[in-house]
Design a protein around this motif. Structure first.
Motif, short mmCIF file in Angstrom:
data_model
loop_
_atom_site.label_atom_id
_atom_site.label_comp_id
_atom_site.label_asym_id
_atom_site.label_seq_id
_atom_site.Cartn_x
_atom_site.Cartn_y
_atom_site.Cartn_z
N VAL B 35 37.35 -34.04 -7.97
CA VAL B 35 36.78 -33.46 -8.66
C VAL B 35 36.19 -34.19 -9.75
N GLY B 42 34.96 -27.88 -13.07
CA GLY B 42 35.92 -28.61 -11.99
C GLY B 42 37.34 -27.55 -12.12
N LEU B 45 37.19 -25.01 -10.17
CA LEU B 45 36.97 -25.22 -8.97
C LEU B 45 38.19 -26.27 -7.82
N PHE B 125 32.95 -34.07 -5.24
CA PHE B 125 32.57 -32.12 -6.02
C PHE B 125 31.63 -33.36 -7.46
N CYS B 127 31.15 -32.58 -11.06
CA CYS B 127 31.37 -30.97 -12.63
C CYS B 127 30.77 -31.96 -13.71
N VAL B 149 28.96 -32.05 -3.01
CA VAL B 149 28.52 -30.85 -3.43
C VAL B 149 28.47 -30.97 -4.57
N ASP B 150 27.25 -30.31 -4.77
CA ASP B 150 26.73 -30.43 -6.63
C ASP B 150 26.59 -29.07 -7.45
N THR B 162 24.87 -28.73 -1.75
CA THR B 162 25.32 -30.08 -0.56
C THR B 162 24.19 -30.65 -0.09
N ALA B 200 31.18 -23.56 -5.44
CA ALA B 200 30.77 -24.48 -4.39
C ALA B 200 31.90 -24.84 -3.97
N GLY B 204 32.92 -26.62 -0.30
CA GLY B 204 33.46 -27.32 -0.22
C GLY B 204 34.68 -27.02 1.84
#
Lengths: 111, 255
Positions: B35, B42, B45, B125, B127, B149-150, B162, B200, B204
């Motif tokens: 992350v 983030g 997440l 990820f 972020c 994963v944006d 993704t 997100a 994931g």
């Protein structure tokens, strides 16, 4: 709030005009007085041809976010043009029909 | 590694989720996620990944906690002001789930550290609040063939996709340039960030556990003003400066 602008083409081709509703998203939405703008444009216009009509009289900051080019404004490459839940090529003509909605989404990077 | 009886008890309610099950939970335990920037996006997440029992989290985030972080960076606390953000991230995630492993990097993603950070993770990820960082991470994920994963937000809107290198548009297909006019400081309500963060996290978890349908070749757009969710189809850019020249391993010329 909804605003209507009449492009310069109207005088030249009144009978081939169509109404396109442009929805501004992300940063463009924040920089514009209106979330949605109804434009009268020539039938068959591409997104690149709509952009100068849309930005006629717009602030410099909105122009910078949405467009590139100096003599002829066109849609910035990083801005997504969305029509019927698909991204469309800004230069392609004859995609937009009378009454259609077009969304313009500048990229966002907020975390 | 197998699940322990204690882990089966902790994750029992999510193991009941159709498609996840004990097999999926075990995959989560054996997975590592990176992350980058553990802030408004983030932070929540990472919290959801930790709670769900992901085996290892690698967290990259530089700087010290500021007052203006506290409306959205939920892993930061008032007593943390002026101290490195990453310390608070680690502490609070381990309070939530002491069984996971956490590796921290007290820097944001840079040209120097991106290769090592990405190489250790199964899933990345993205972020970051700056396009330069996002595009750097995207380039490295394409190079190393790692899924990304944006998630991003602005004001009352968010977007999510993704990226599977070679199969979907990469970030540079969508944004071939660093857009002008983007500012480091932007309007944000923490709940919008956290909404996108948890969407997100779900992407994931599905990807790592192997169930559900991923948001590939599509972008989810969320408008919190109207509570509209929409999905648009997105395409690879034939002249993408990052992924257009990529060839899947089987198609690469022998050295």
């Amino acid at each position: 709030m909804l605003q209507t602008f009449h492009g310069p083409q109207r005088l030249l081709s009144f009978f081939s005009q169509v109404k396109i509703t442009v929805q501004l998203l992300g940063q463009a939405r924040q920089l514009s007085p209106s979330d949605r703008v109804v434009l009268n444009v020539e039938d068959g216009s591409s997104v690149d041809e709509i952009v100068p009509v849309l930005l006629d009289g717009a602030s410099d900051s909105l122009r910078m976010v949405l467009s590139e080019g100096t003599e002829a404004l066109q849609l910035r490459r990083s801005v997504m043009a969305i029509h019927n839940d698909q991204t469309i090529e800004p230069a392609t003509r004859d995609l937009l029909k009378d009454g259609d909605a077009l969304s313009l989404l500048p990229p966002m990077s907020g975390g | 590694m197998e699940l322990t009886d204690r882990e089966r008890a902790i994750y029992e309610w999510q193991i009941w989720v159709k498609g996840l099950g004990e097999t999926g939970q075990q995959k989560l335990k054996n997975s590592t996620a990176l992350v980058t920037r553990v802030g408004g996006l983030g932070g929540p997440l990472a919290q959801s990944l930790a709670a769900a029992g992901l085996g290892k989290l690698i967290l990259a985030h530089g700087g010290d906690t500021k007052s203006s972080d506290l409306n959205r960076q939920i892993l930061q606390t008032h007593d943390q002001l002026g101290k490195p953000r990453i310390e608070s991230c680690r502490r609070r995630l381990l309070e939530l789930n002491p069984r996971i492993k956490i590796e921290t990097c007290g820097e944001n993603v840079t040209e120097e550290n991106v290769r090592g950070l990405v190489s250790e993770a199964d899933l990345i990820f993205d972020c970051a609040p700056l396009f330069e960082e996002r595009l750097l991470l995207n380039r490295e994920c394409v190079r190393q063939q790692k899924p990304l994963v944006d998630a991003a937000m602005f004001e009352m809107e968010g977007q999510l996709t993704t990226i599977i290198p070679g199969q979907t548009p990469c970030l540079a297909c969508l944004y071939p340039e660093v857009p002008p006019g983007w500012k480091r400081e932007f309007p944000v309500i923490g709940a919008v960030s956290a909404t996108m963060a948890n969407l997100a996290a779900l992407e994931g978890l599905k990807l790592l556990a192997g169930f559900g349908e991923l948001l590939t070749n599509r972008m989810l757009i969320f408008d919190a003003r109207s509570m509209d969710f929409s999905k648009i189809a997105i395409q690879r850019r034939p002249d993408c400066p990052v992924c257009s020249s990529y060839k899947p391993p089987a198609a690469q010329e022998p050295i």
